[in-house]
Scaffold this motif. Structure first.
Motif, PDB file in Angstrom:
ATOM      1  N   ASP A 117      68.157  -6.305  26.768  1.00 25.21           N
ATOM      2  CA  ASP A 117      66.909  -5.539  26.785  1.00 25.21           C
ATOM      3  C   ASP A 117      65.840  -6.223  25.938  1.00 25.21           C
ATOM      4  OD1 ASP A 117      65.382  -3.094  25.083  1.00 25.21           O
ATOM      5  OD2 ASP A 117      65.350  -2.922  27.250  1.00 25.21           O
ATOM      6  N   ALA A 118      66.248  -6.699  24.742  1.00 22.47           N
ATOM      7  CA  ALA A 118      65.302  -7.369  23.844  1.00 22.47           C
ATOM      8  C   ALA A 118      64.776  -8.654  24.475  1.00 22.47           C
ATOM      9  CB  ALA A 118      65.963  -7.678  22.504  1.00 22.47           C
ATOM     10  N   ARG A 119      65.668  -9.422  25.119  1.00 22.90           N
ATOM     11  CA  ARG A 119      65.246 -10.669  25.759  1.00 22.90           C
ATOM     12  C   ARG A 119      64.288 -10.392  26.911  1.00 22.90           C
ATOM     13  NH1 ARG A 119      66.399 -13.996  30.028  1.00 22.90           N
ATOM     14  NH2 ARG A 119      66.299 -16.269  29.577  1.00 22.90           N
ATOM     15  N   ALA A 120      64.594  -9.366  27.708  1.00 28.65           N
ATOM     16  CA  ALA A 120      63.721  -9.024  28.836  1.00 28.65           C
ATOM     17  C   ALA A 120      62.328  -8.642  28.333  1.00 28.65           C
ATOM     18  CB  ALA A 120      64.331  -7.874  29.645  1.00 28.65           C
ATOM     19  N   GLY A 121      62.258  -7.914  27.217  1.00 29.51           N
ATOM     20  CA  GLY A 121      60.963  -7.529  26.649  1.00 29.51           C
ATOM     21  C   GLY A 121      60.175  -8.736  26.191  1.00 29.51           C
ATOM     22  N   ALA A 122      60.830  -9.669  25.517  1.00 27.11           N
ATOM     23  CA  ALA A 122      60.152 -10.888  25.048  1.00 27.11           C
ATOM     24  C   ALA A 122      59.693 -11.738  26.227  1.00 27.11           C
ATOM     25  CB  ALA A 122      61.085 -11.688  24.140  1.00 27.11           C
ATOM     26  N   LEU A 123      60.518 -11.768  27.287  1.00 26.34           N
ATOM     27  CA  LEU A 123      60.173 -12.544  28.477  1.00 26.34           C
ATOM     28  C   LEU A 123      58.923 -11.967  29.149  1.00 26.34           C
ATOM     29  CD1 LEU A 123      61.021 -14.826  30.407  1.00 26.34           C
ATOM     30  CD2 LEU A 123      62.427 -13.150  31.635  1.00 26.34           C
ATOM     31  N   ARG A 124      58.866 -10.646  29.306  1.00 26.57           N
ATOM     32  CA  ARG A 124      57.699  -9.996  29.915  1.00 26.57           C
ATOM     33  C   ARG A 124      56.439 -10.228  29.088  1.00 26.57           C
ATOM     34  NH1 ARG A 124      61.416  -5.780  30.853  1.00 26.57           N
ATOM     35  NH2 ARG A 124      60.689  -4.738  28.945  1.00 26.57           N
ATOM     36  N   LEU A 130      54.066 -18.629  24.894  1.00 29.68           N
ATOM     37  CA  LEU A 130      53.326 -18.475  23.639  1.00 29.68           C
ATOM     38  C   LEU A 130      54.074 -19.053  22.442  1.00 29.68           C
ATOM     39  CD1 LEU A 130      52.040 -14.826  24.215  1.00 29.68           C
ATOM     40  CD2 LEU A 130      50.726 -16.940  24.403  1.00 29.68           C
ATOM     41  N   PHE A 131      55.409 -18.947  22.457  1.00 30.46           N
ATOM     42  CA  PHE A 131      56.218 -19.455  21.340  1.00 30.46           C
ATOM     43  C   PHE A 131      57.433 -20.214  21.898  1.00 30.46           C
ATOM     44  CE2 PHE A 131      53.903 -17.314  18.066  1.00 30.46           C
ATOM     45  CZ  PHE A 131      53.439 -16.140  18.650  1.00 30.46           C
ATOM     46  N   PRO A 132      57.203 -21.349  22.554  1.00 31.73           N
ATOM     47  CA  PRO A 132      58.285 -22.056  23.265  1.00 31.73           C
ATOM     48  C   PRO A 132      59.421 -22.525  22.356  1.00 31.73           C
ATOM     49  CG  PRO A 132      56.285 -23.408  23.137  1.00 31.73           C
ATOM     50  CD  PRO A 132      55.912 -22.026  22.694  1.00 31.73           C
ATOM     51  N   LYS A 133      59.115 -23.005  21.153  1.00 38.31           N
ATOM     52  CA  LYS A 133      60.171 -23.494  20.259  1.00 38.31           C
ATOM     53  C   LYS A 133      61.086 -22.364  19.827  1.00 38.31           C
ATOM     54  CE  LYS A 133      57.568 -27.416  18.378  1.00 38.31           C
ATOM     55  NZ  LYS A 133      57.021 -28.028  17.147  1.00 38.31           N
ATOM     56  N   GLU A 134      60.489 -21.230  19.404  1.00 37.83           N
ATOM     57  CA  GLU A 134      61.293 -20.094  18.970  1.00 37.83           C
ATOM     58  C   GLU A 134      62.109 -19.513  20.130  1.00 37.83           C
ATOM     59  OE1 GLU A 134      57.663 -20.324  16.350  1.00 37.83           O
ATOM     60  OE2 GLU A 134      58.163 -20.606  18.448  1.00 37.83           O
ATOM     61  N   TRP A 135      61.504 -19.504  21.332  1.00 40.61           N
ATOM     62  CA  TRP A 135      62.214 -19.000  22.520  1.00 40.61           C
ATOM     63  C   TRP A 135      63.435 -19.869  22.842  1.00 40.61           C
ATOM     64  CZ3 TRP A 135      62.448 -14.899  25.659  1.00 40.61           C
ATOM     65  CH2 TRP A 135      63.055 -15.063  26.905  1.00 40.61           C
ATOM     66  N   LYS A 136      63.257 -21.174  22.787  1.00 47.04           N
ATOM     67  CA  LYS A 136      64.360 -22.079  23.101  1.00 47.04           C
ATOM     68  C   LYS A 136      65.475 -21.962  22.066  1.00 47.04           C
ATOM     69  CE  LYS A 136      65.405 -26.925  24.087  1.00 47.04           C
ATOM     70  NZ  LYS A 136      64.861 -28.301  24.191  1.00 47.04           N
ATOM     71  N   LYS A 137      65.116 -21.875  20.793  1.00 43.36           N
ATOM     72  CA  LYS A 137      66.120 -21.782  19.732  1.00 43.36           C
ATOM     73  C   LYS A 137      66.955 -20.507  19.887  1.00 43.36           C
ATOM     74  CE  LYS A 137      66.599 -21.587  14.690  1.00 43.36           C
ATOM     75  NZ  LYS A 137      65.881 -21.573  13.394  1.00 43.36           N
ATOM     76  N   GLY A 139      67.306 -18.798  22.610  1.00 44.07           N
ATOM     77  CA  GLY A 139      68.054 -18.901  23.865  1.00 44.07           C
ATOM     78  C   GLY A 139      69.339 -19.692  23.698  1.00 44.07           C
ATOM     79  N   ASN A 140      69.299 -20.745  22.868  1.00 43.96           N
ATOM     80  CA  ASN A 140      70.516 -21.523  22.613  1.00 43.96           C
ATOM     81  C   ASN A 140      71.574 -20.679  21.903  1.00 43.96           C
ATOM     82  OD1 ASN A 140      69.414 -23.785  23.772  1.00 43.96           O
ATOM     83  ND2 ASN A 140      68.644 -24.629  21.851  1.00 43.96           N
ATOM     84  N   GLU A 141      71.139 -19.862  20.969  1.00 46.79           N
ATOM     85  CA  GLU A 141      72.080 -18.983  20.261  1.00 46.79           C
ATOM     86  C   GLU A 141      72.684 -17.960  21.216  1.00 46.79           C
ATOM     87  OE1 GLU A 141      69.656 -19.227  16.010  1.00 46.79           O
ATOM     88  OE2 GLU A 141      69.890 -17.324  17.040  1.00 46.79           O
ATOM     89  N   LEU A 142      71.842 -17.439  22.128  1.00 44.86           N
ATOM     90  CA  LEU A 142      72.348 -16.474  23.098  1.00 44.86           C
ATOM     91  C   LEU A 142      73.339 -17.131  24.048  1.00 44.86           C
ATOM     92  CD1 LEU A 142      72.382 -13.730  24.479  1.00 44.86           C
ATOM     93  CD2 LEU A 142      70.337 -14.409  25.751  1.00 44.86           C
ATOM     94  N   LYS A 160      76.963 -12.148  15.786  1.00 45.21           N
ATOM     95  CA  LYS A 160      75.589 -12.652  15.776  1.00 45.21           C
ATOM     96  C   LYS A 160      74.650 -11.891  16.727  1.00 45.21           C
ATOM     97  CE  LYS A 160      77.005 -17.392  14.671  1.00 45.21           C
ATOM     98  NZ  LYS A 160      76.936 -18.818  15.095  1.00 45.21           N
ATOM     99  N   GLY A 161      75.227 -10.928  17.432  1.00 41.39           N
ATOM    100  CA  GLY A 161      74.416 -10.217  18.420  1.00 41.39           C
ATOM    101  C   GLY A 161      73.208  -9.520  17.820  1.00 41.39           C
ATOM    102  N   HIS A 162      73.392  -8.890  16.659  1.00 46.23           N
ATOM    103  CA  HIS A 162      72.288  -8.157  16.029  1.00 46.23           C
ATOM    104  C   HIS A 162      71.145  -9.098  15.654  1.00 46.23           C
ATOM    105  CE1 HIS A 162      70.179  -5.190  13.634  1.00 46.23           C
ATOM    106  NE2 HIS A 162      70.138  -6.054  12.636  1.00 46.23           N
ATOM    107  N   ASP A 163      71.492 -10.273  15.113  1.00 46.13           N
ATOM    108  CA  ASP A 163      70.460 -11.235  14.711  1.00 46.13           C
ATOM    109  C   ASP A 163      69.675 -11.742  15.919  1.00 46.13           C
ATOM    110  OD1 ASP A 163      72.486 -12.767  12.079  1.00 46.13           O
ATOM    111  OD2 ASP A 163      71.217 -10.985  12.092  1.00 46.13           O
ATOM    112  N   VAL A 164      70.362 -12.014  17.009  1.00 46.22           N
ATOM    113  CA  VAL A 164      69.687 -12.492  18.212  1.00 46.22           C
ATOM    114  C   VAL A 164      68.778 -11.398  18.774  1.00 46.22           C
ATOM    115  CG1 VAL A 164      70.032 -13.258  20.593  1.00 46.22           C
ATOM    116  CG2 VAL A 164      71.483 -14.162  18.764  1.00 46.22           C
ATOM    117  N   THR A 165      69.291 -10.164  18.782  1.00 48.27           N
ATOM    118  CA  THR A 165      68.465  -9.040  19.236  1.00 48.27           C
ATOM    119  C   THR A 165      67.208  -8.921  18.401  1.00 48.27           C
ATOM    120  OG1 THR A 165      70.415  -7.823  19.996  1.00 48.27           O
ATOM    121  CG2 THR A 165      68.422  -6.544  19.612  1.00 48.27           C
TER     122      THR A 165
END
Length: 449
Positions: A117-124, A130-137, A139-142, A160-165
């Motif tokens: 849900d959190a990823r879908a919100g950030a994607l929308r 807007l923040f490609p480096k943070e998104w990629k980092k 995404g690698n953890e996910l 690590k799920g809580h931190d990624v969320t």
């Protein structure tokens, strides 16, 4: 985790252990030999696109990749002229791997609902752009979590799920803020560089309040887009206004004068709008002719008053153009023109107009001749230092000195009146040296009719 899910995960892990690096999926549904190869390939491509939109490529990356590879093999065999049987077999494998990806994604989504849900919100919100480096980092953890979960290991998700969320939630807020408040933020930063906090504090505080209100709204619910857009538009307008006011103050005006001029223009615009609306209503109100006529007369009076006010504002602008900002302030007030001679200076405790005032007084003469005043009231003001009675007398003598000078320029004495106000009408704080200097002044109140 339910016991049923645990059983499913155990069975899935056992299947992976048995299959190992199998070249085909555990479950394959063969296609009929009569099937149209190209049509089945197109359908499978559509199924993969749909899976991508549902984030299956992120939730079950290995199975999704195997499905794509099998489809690519099917295309290659078709292009090479291989038999339909070979091609359809690879298509069936592709769909089998996609079925595995869908099944495992469903389990992973159940256990990682908050992350998806959190990823879908950030994607929308546009985080990948807007923040490609943070998104990629993130995404690698996910991907590390989902790859493990795909094999039946949910420990990384729990650890690590809580931190990624949290990071995806932060990316959503950052993206919504940048997309909606980026321009307002830029305007405020520019005004801060120009000294808005001290030079235009009223406008600065209003802009900051609007910006912070929108920011709080985004932080509390970044998906409430209608409310966010309204608040952000409000903040952007106010920040642009701050930038405009700051530029005018830096040109030599005071913030109060700029805001007062804006209020006058808004009043004139309102009257003009009311007049225009009423004229349209009069044209449509044939059945209420008598009442419409009375309204027309009333609005004609308003129009005349509007034109009078506009003429007065124009005259103020005409006079203002003849002075530098540090020499005089000019504005319309109460149907009259006010000229505040900031640069007119007298010797201490004296009322003599020295040679250093001659250039400024020449400009006053030119300004008065340009508007043809019917009456000019010359007000002398002092600060609150010293004896009030002496200040009253001194302010009157200084006003008379200016009156005497203007009489030599041809302005009839019957049109002038010198008034000593003393310290009774301060425009600034008498507790500071700057405030006292501003209070020691000559004001010209000009009537044009």
């Amino acid at each position: 985790m339910t016991s049923r899910m645990n059983q499913y995960l155990a069975a899935m892990t056992l299947t992976i252990a048995i299959v190992g690096c199998a070249s085909k999926p555990p479950h394959v549904q063969n296609l009929p030999a009569s099937a149209n190869v190209s049509a089945e390939i197109d359908r499978t491509e559509e199924m993969l696109r749909d899976a991508h939109e549902r984030q299956i490529d992120v939730l079950s990356p290995e199975n999704y990749t195997d499905a794509k590879k099998a489809l690519e093999r099917a295309k290659s065999k078709r292009d090479s002229g291989k038999s339909n049987e070979d091609i359809l077999e690879q298509i069936a494998y592709s769909r089998g791997w996609l079925d595995e990806a869908n099944a495992k994604s469903e389990i992973i989504q159940t256990s990682m609902k908050d992350i998806t849900d959190a990823r879908a919100g950030a994607l929308r919100a546009g985080a990948p752009t807007l923040f490609p480096k943070e998104w990629k980092k993130t995404g690698n953890e996910l991907e590390n979590i989902t790859t493990a979960a795909e094999k039946g290991n949910l420990a990384p998700a729990e650890k690590k799920g809580h931190d990624v969320t949290t990071r995806y939630r932060e990316l959503e807020v950052m993206s919504v803020t940048k997309a909606n408040l980026g321009r307002a933020d830029d305007n405020i930063k520019l005004s801060q560089k120009d000294g808005a906090e001290k030079k235009a504090p009223k406008s600065y505080n209003m802009a900051m309040m609007k910006y912070q209100n929108a920011e709080k709204l985004i932080n509390s619910d970044p998906r409430n887009l209608p409310a966010i857009r309204r608040a952000s538009e409000d903040a952007t307008r106010e920040s642009a206004h701050l930038l405009d006011v700051t530029n005018k103050v830096n040109a030599g005006n005071t913030e109060d004068l700029v805001l007062m001029t804006e209020r006058q223009q808004r009043t004139i615009s309102t009257l003009r709008s009311e007049y225009s609306s009423t004229e349209q209503e009069l044209q449509q109100s044939q059945q209420q002719l008598d009442e419409a006529e009375r309204e027309r007369i009333a609005m004609a009076k308003k129009q005349a008053e509007l034109e009078k006010n506009q003429a007065l504002v124009n005259k103020a602008a005409q006079i203002r153009s003849q002075f530098k900002p540090n020499e005089a302030e000019v504005y319309a007030e109460g149907g009259k023109l006010m000229v505040r001679l900031k640069a007119l200076q007298f010797p201490s405790n004296q009322a003599n107009l020295g040679p250093k005032n001659e250039a400024l007084l020449k400009k006053v003469e030119t300004a008065l001749n340009s508007v043809g005043p019917s009456k000019v009231t010359i007000e002398g003001h002092t600060d609150a230092t010293g004896n009030p009675e002496k200040n009253q007398i001194l302010s009157e003598k200084r006003a008379q000195a200016v009156e005497k000078y203007l009489a030599t320029t041809g302005l009839a004495e019957g049109k002038m009146e010198a008034v000593g106000v003393g310290p009774d009408k301060p425009i600034s704080d008498n507790k500071t040296s700057r405030g006292r200097a501003e209070n020691r002044r000559i004001d010209l109140i000009i009537e044009t009719e």
